[in-house]
Design a protein around this motif. Structure first.
Motif, PDB file in Angstrom:
ATOM      1  N   UNK A  92       1.584   1.585  13.096  1.00 22.38           N
ATOM      2  CA  UNK A  92       0.707   2.083  14.150  1.00 22.38           C
ATOM      3  C   UNK A  92      -0.749   1.667  13.976  1.00 22.38           C
ATOM      4  N   UNK A  93      -1.131   1.252  12.778  1.00 19.46           N
ATOM      5  CA  UNK A  93      -2.525   0.871  12.557  1.00 19.46           C
ATOM      6  C   UNK A  93      -2.695  -0.629  12.787  1.00 19.46           C
ATOM      7  N   UNK A  94      -3.872  -1.007  13.268  1.00 18.80           N
ATOM      8  CA  UNK A  94      -4.119  -2.399  13.649  1.00 18.80           C
ATOM      9  C   UNK A  94      -4.321  -3.303  12.442  1.00 18.80           C
ATOM     10  N   UNK A  95      -4.911  -2.748  11.392  1.00 19.41           N
ATOM     11  CA  UNK A  95      -5.177  -3.515  10.170  1.00 19.41           C
ATOM     12  C   UNK A  95      -4.429  -2.844   9.025  1.00 19.41           C
ATOM     13  N   UNK A  96      -3.626  -3.578   8.265  1.00 15.14           N
ATOM     14  CA  UNK A  96      -2.873  -2.948   7.179  1.00 15.14           C
ATOM     15  C   UNK A  96      -3.793  -2.440   6.077  1.00 15.14           C
ATOM     16  N   UNK A  97      -3.352  -1.425   5.337  1.00 16.22           N
ATOM     17  CA  UNK A  97      -4.172  -0.930   4.237  1.00 16.22           C
ATOM     18  C   UNK A  97      -4.264  -1.960   3.118  1.00 16.22           C
ATOM     19  N   UNK A  98      -5.245  -1.758   2.256  1.00 15.15           N
ATOM     20  CA  UNK A  98      -5.413  -2.634   1.097  1.00 15.15           C
ATOM     21  C   UNK A  98      -4.124  -2.711   0.291  1.00 15.15           C
ATOM     22  N   UNK A  99      -3.528  -1.557   0.051  1.00 12.57           N
ATOM     23  CA  UNK A  99      -2.234  -1.460  -0.622  1.00 12.57           C
ATOM     24  C   UNK A  99      -1.547  -0.179  -0.180  1.00 12.57           C
TER      25      UNK A  99
END
Length: 249
Positions: A92-99
């Motif tokens: 659902x988020x546009x940018x993936x998390x760092x990890x």
């Protein structure tokens, strides 16, 4: 412990997400990154739905940790918490998390080896924000009563009690009570308490007894969530139903 009561569970989830998002953004602004713990279950539906909608969070600067997972279930199972978080958060988020450090409930080396792997990942990390809930039996993560308040080990293999397993079946994750696993890997109580901020979302009438015991009862392993009163920055987000048994001041 701070208590925030909304008229509905949906509103409680929205407000919890807004509060938590502010804490994430603050951590990123202060130190350039943020470490977050995410929970699962029905209590987190609206909170996560709202959290992923905030465009001001730079998720590329966020490292996520997974709170718990059943032993013996892979991510294709409808009840898998890995599946839950992929569908309701990562996708659902546009940018993936760092990890994103998931708990692997089917580690070929075994559950204790998986705990050791997770311990290594989190040992030297300061968790900024932990989003959690409270179970019908008062558990936090899968630390069912009587919970271990003393262990410093970050992740544990835990036995799920009958009330916990009944809740998982009652929420519709499994086709029968017998199908609910009897063990899980869970973040420990002390590890949860290390988080800088705890955002605790607790909606629905079925959580009212647990909420009352946690908030107005003694700190006791028989009510694992009662230890949250010892946390310096813990906010509970309740609705009218889950707060209905609280004694009025």
């Amino acid at each position: 412990m701070e208590i925030n009561v909304s008229c509905t569970g949906v509103l409680a989830g929205k407000i919890a997400a807004s509060y938590g998002a502010t804490q994430i953004a603050r951590a990123i602004a202060c130190k350039g990154e943020c470490n977050v713990v995410l929970a699962t279950g029905a209590s987190q539906f609206e909170m996560l739905r709202t959290l992923v909608s905030f465009d001001f969070i730079d998720w590329s600067k966020v490292t996520c940790f997974h709170l718990d997972e059943y032993i013996g279930i892979d991510d294709s199972h409808p009840a898998s918490f890995v599946k839950y978080l992929r569908e309701r958060f990562l996708n659902q988020i546009k940018v993936p998390p760092k990890q994103f450090h998931f708990v692997n409930g089917i580690n070929p080396a075994g559950a204790e080896a998986e705990c050791a792997r997770l311990d290594q990942l989190v040992n030297d990390v300061k968790i900024d924000v932990a989003f959690i809930g409270i179970g019908e039996n008062g558990h936090i993560a899968f630390n069912d009563p009587p919970a271990d308040f003393e262990t410093k080990k970050p992740f544990l293999v835990v036995d799920l009690d009958e009330a916990c397993r009944q809740q998982q079946f009652g929420e519709g994750w499994f086709e029968s009570l017998e199908a609910v696993p009897k063990q899980a890997i869970s973040m420990s109580v002390q590890q949860i308490m290390k988080a800088e901020t705890l955002v605790v979302t607790v909606p629905e009438k079925r959580k009212a007894k647990a909420a009352k015991a946690a908030i107005q009862g003694p700190v006791n392993p028989s009510t694992p969530a009662s230890i949250l009163k010892r946390h310096s920055h813990c906010v509970l987000f309740l609705d009218n139903e889950s707060s209905s048994l609280l004694a009025k001041p």
